[in-house]
Write a protein that holds these residues in place. Structure first.
Motif, short mmCIF file in Angstrom:
data_model
loop_
_atom_site.label_atom_id
_atom_site.label_comp_id
_atom_site.label_asym_id
_atom_site.label_seq_id
_atom_site.Cartn_x
_atom_site.Cartn_y
_atom_site.Cartn_z
N PRO A 116 14.72 -17.49 13.24
CA PRO A 116 15.80 -16.92 12.43
C PRO A 116 16.94 -17.93 12.24
O PRO A 116 17.28 -18.69 13.15
CB PRO A 116 16.27 -15.72 13.26
CG PRO A 116 15.11 -15.40 14.15
CD PRO A 116 14.45 -16.69 14.46
N GLN A 117 17.54 -17.88 11.05
CA GLN A 117 18.64 -18.80 10.73
C GLN A 117 20.00 -18.11 10.80
O GLN A 117 21.03 -18.78 10.92
CB GLN A 117 18.44 -19.38 9.33
CG GLN A 117 17.13 -20.13 9.15
CD GLN A 117 16.99 -21.30 10.13
OE1 GLN A 117 17.89 -22.13 10.24
NE2 GLN A 117 15.87 -21.35 10.84
N VAL A 188 13.58 -15.28 29.04
CA VAL A 188 12.91 -16.23 28.15
C VAL A 188 11.78 -16.88 28.95
O VAL A 188 12.01 -17.40 30.05
CB VAL A 188 13.89 -17.31 27.64
CG1 VAL A 188 13.17 -18.27 26.70
CG2 VAL A 188 15.09 -16.66 26.96
N SER A 189 10.56 -16.85 28.40
CA SER A 189 9.39 -17.33 29.13
C SER A 189 8.54 -18.22 28.24
O SER A 189 8.61 -18.16 27.00
CB SER A 189 8.52 -16.15 29.60
OG SER A 189 9.28 -15.15 30.23
N ALA A 224 20.90 -19.16 20.29
CA ALA A 224 21.22 -20.37 19.52
C ALA A 224 20.09 -21.39 19.56
O ALA A 224 20.08 -22.33 18.75
CB ALA A 224 22.50 -21.00 20.06
N SER A 225 19.15 -21.20 20.47
CA SER A 225 18.04 -22.15 20.59
C SER A 225 16.69 -21.43 20.52
O SER A 225 15.76 -21.79 21.25
CB SER A 225 18.16 -22.93 21.90
OG SER A 225 18.19 -22.05 23.02
N LEU A 226 16.60 -20.42 19.67
CA LEU A 226 15.34 -19.68 19.52
C LEU A 226 14.22 -20.62 19.12
O LEU A 226 14.42 -21.58 18.36
CB LEU A 226 15.50 -18.58 18.47
CG LEU A 226 16.39 -17.39 18.85
CD1 LEU A 226 16.57 -16.45 17.66
CD2 LEU A 226 15.82 -16.63 20.04
N TYR A 232 10.31 -13.84 24.23
CA TYR A 232 11.59 -13.24 24.56
C TYR A 232 11.39 -11.78 24.93
O TYR A 232 10.84 -11.00 24.15
CB TYR A 232 12.56 -13.37 23.38
CG TYR A 232 12.80 -14.82 23.00
CD1 TYR A 232 13.84 -15.54 23.58
CD2 TYR A 232 11.97 -15.47 22.08
CE1 TYR A 232 14.06 -16.88 23.25
CE2 TYR A 232 12.18 -16.80 21.75
CZ TYR A 232 13.22 -17.50 22.34
OH TYR A 232 13.43 -18.83 22.01
N THR A 233 11.83 -11.43 26.14
CA THR A 233 11.70 -10.07 26.66
C THR A 233 13.08 -9.41 26.69
O THR A 233 14.03 -10.00 27.23
CB THR A 233 11.09 -10.07 28.07
OG1 THR A 233 9.83 -10.72 28.03
CG2 THR A 233 10.91 -8.64 28.58
#
Length: 356
Positions: A116-117, A188-189, A224-226, A232-233
């Motif tokens: 996403p942006q 985050v995994s 910010a760093s997707l 993502y849980t």
């Protein structure tokens, strides 16, 4: 002489405390064997993944995939419609929900196919405008304020009444939206190491309850760093104290001593849970459909108050002999053996009477 006297010699052995590894293995084994579902119980809470194209999943689907992401979803809910079952803990995930204030918990895992942006929102939406006024309007304000107190910043709009809009202009749907840091827990995994969302997540990731400021800072850094290379849980339960989704009611002291039918707010089920990216276009503050890119859209309802589309037409009733006699012995409807042909020899078995 007593059988207990004189005392026999007893051999004692030293008992050592279990190691941390042994404790961890025992707890992990217990978690994995805990039943997630009690087969005798049918959960009234229903949901279905839906896409703008009209494609949709089966009810209660736990995974979904589209062009933007792949999703795993689990929703657990206490049986608030059956207080005795709730008290006895005889329902799915009672090992987790029992003894807690939360009525339900939503668990969600996302892996993005496209990063996403713009800002992501988690929202509850309606598909149509609902006129809210009077006492219902006051209750709505109290509910929004209560949710804000728990989840923090949010966006709420009753939407635009289409009857008041100029021809050709876009109207906004009723929306209650929150940034993703309104979730109560996140992790985050790397793919393959993500937690099992049906298991015990008490020690997984970060929680808002561990410190809101640090939690929001960490969540914003993660957003910010997707990446498409991470899973993502997210877990949500804080606002559940106000929303009984099984009974389809507003509760939890929003209106002291009262509950309120959720249809007063949504008109009729279903309600929709969504995660969308909202484009920033100048001074437009509304969350218009044309500004959204939807990653996830789930229709939710209770089987106790199903949408009209989910109500099956009653099967036509077929009468049986049992409806017309106590033991079903009389074939009043001619459903069994063919009736015998009319007698031709009269009632006494003799010759038929001559014609007059």
């Amino acid at each position: 002489r007593s059988r207990y006297w004189p005392p026999r010699e007893v051999a004692f052995r030293e008992i050592t405390a279990p190691t941390q590894t042994q404790i961890h293995n025992l707890v992990t084994s217990f978690d994995r064997t805990m039943p997630a579902v009690q087969e005798a119980y049918e959960d009234p809470l229903q949901w279905r993944f839906e896409e703008p194209s009209g494609q949709r999943s089966e009810p209660r689907a736990q995974s979904w995939e589209n062009d933007l992401c792949s999703v795993k979803l689990l929703v657990m809910h206490r049986p608030t419609h059956e207080p005795e079952r709730d008290k006895a803990g005889d329902y799915p995930f009672s090992w987790h929900l029992g003894g807690r204030r939360r009525l339900w918990e939503l668990r969600l895992q996302l892996r993005f196919k496209r990063v996403p942006q713009d800002q992501l929102y988690f929202a509850a939406e309606l598909s149509r405008f609902v006129q809210v006024s009077g006492m219902t309007r006051q209750a709505q304000k109290a509910l929004v304020a209560a949710c804000q107190a728990v989840a923090g910043e949010c966006y709420h709009s009753n939407g635009d009444d289409p009857s008041t809009m100029l021809a050709g202009t876009e109207s906004e749907s009723p929306t209650f939206a929150m940034p993703l840091w309104a979730f109560d827990q996140f992790e985050v995994s790397s793919p393959g190491s993500e937690p099992d969302i049906s298991g015990n997540l008490d020690k997984v990731g970060m929680r808002r309850s561990d410190g809101v400021k640090a939690y929001i800072t960490a969540m914003k850094a993660a957003l910010a760093s997707l990446s498409t290379d991470k899973v993502y849980t997210f877990c949500l339960w804080g606002v559940s104290q106000f929303l009984d989704c099984v009974r389809w009611e507003i509760t939890g002291g929003v209106l002291p001593g009262m509950t309120l039918d959720f249809n007063r707010f949504c008109g009729a089920p279903p309600a929709f849970l969504t995660i969308y990216e909202l484009s920033d276009r100048g001074g437009e503050k509304r969350h218009l459909a044309s500004l959204k890119r939807s990653y996830l859209r789930v229709a939710a309802w209770s089987a106790l108050q199903p949408p009209a589309s989910e109500v099956k037409a009653a099967e036509p009733y077929v009468a049986t002999n049992a409806d017309y006699c106590w033991d079903g012995s009389a074939d009043l409807l001619d459903l069994c053996e063919p009736m015998p042909a009319p007698a031709t020899a009269g009632y006494g078995g003799g010759a038929a009477p001559a014609a007059a």
